[in-house]
Design a protein around this motif. Structure first.
Motif, PDB file in Angstrom:
ATOM      1  N   ILE A   1      -4.690  -2.025  -5.958  1.00 31.06           N
ATOM      2  CA  ILE A   1      -5.397  -1.001  -5.181  1.00 31.06           C
ATOM      3  C   ILE A   1      -6.022  -0.021  -6.166  1.00 31.06           C
ATOM      4  CG2 ILE A   1      -5.222   0.846  -3.468  1.00 31.06           C
ATOM      5  CD1 ILE A   1      -2.791  -0.553  -2.333  1.00 31.06           C
TER       6      ILE A   1
ATOM      7  N   GLU B   1       0.839  -1.203   0.000  1.00 35.46           N
ATOM      8  CA  GLU B   1       0.000   0.000   0.000  1.00 35.46           C
ATOM      9  C   GLU B   1       0.874   1.254   0.000  1.00 35.46           C
ATOM     10  OE1 GLU B   1      -2.398   3.328   1.160  1.00 35.46           O
ATOM     11  OE2 GLU B   1      -0.725   2.523   2.317  1.00 35.46           O
TER      12      GLU B   1
ATOM     13  N   ALA C   1      -7.338   5.908  -1.342  1.00 39.64           N
ATOM     14  CA  ALA C   1      -7.503   4.508  -1.717  1.00 39.64           C
ATOM     15  C   ALA C   1      -8.985   4.160  -1.585  1.00 39.64           C
ATOM     16  CB  ALA C   1      -6.659   3.613  -0.819  1.00 39.64           C
TER      17      ALA C   1
ATOM     18  N   ALA D   1      -8.848  -2.478  -2.071  1.00 35.21           N
ATOM     19  CA  ALA D   1      -7.616  -3.210  -2.322  1.00 35.21           C
ATOM     20  C   ALA D   1      -7.875  -4.710  -2.267  1.00 35.21           C
ATOM     21  CB  ALA D   1      -6.554  -2.829  -1.294  1.00 35.21           C
TER      22      ALA D   1
END
Length: 151
Positions: A143, A62, A84, A87
């Motif tokens: 992601i 990440e 984000a 994911a």
């Protein structure tokens, strides 16, 4: 201020993301084309089989995705916030020792910026490979990010 005195993306990530500091992540490459982040072997973050914990590897990947997003869209930060959205990670092989995450954008920067220019909230994937020192891929992560326009 000259560009020589500006902090690198890696330095900014380490300063602003406490987990990056906690895991001692090393931002070895941060460009709009690719971000490479290394996590040293640290027994405090091992799992039950002596390798890096899945949560640490998720954070590593990440963080690499965040670094490439910052590098690719830093000129858009005055008008949009990168976030984000979702994911997915797959653990492929046992990871032992230091591991490295390599992130690449899944869409051209210009295409994403064009959607932002059109008043949209663009989404774009970042794909990350996590590898051991011997080059074996131990995990893959995707992601989806967005650039949320400022109000």
């Amino acid at each position: 201020m000259s560009s020589e005195t500006l902090p690198s993306i890696g330095e900014m990530m380490a300063a602003s993301v406490p987990m990056a500091r906690t895991l001692n992540l090393e931002f070895t490459e941060t460009t709009a084309e690719r971000a490479v982040v290394r996590m040293p072997d640290q027994s405090d973050f091992h799992n039950h089989v002596g390798g890096p914990h899945a949560g640490a590897m998720f954070t590593l990947a990440e963080s690499a995705s965040g670094a490439i997003v910052m590098a690719a869209f830093s000129d858009q930060l005055g008008r949009a916030v990168p976030l984000a959205v979702r994911a997915e990670i797959g653990y492929k092989k046992l990871a032992m020792g230091p591991v490295t995450a390599t992130a690449e954008l899944g869409r051209p920067v210009a295409e994403v910026v064009a959607e932002l220019d059109a008043g949209e909230r663009p989404e774009f994937p970042v794909n990350i490979a996590i590898t051991r020192e011997d080059g074996a891929v131990t995990g893959e992560m995707s992601i989806v990010w967005t650039l949320r326009p400022n109000k």
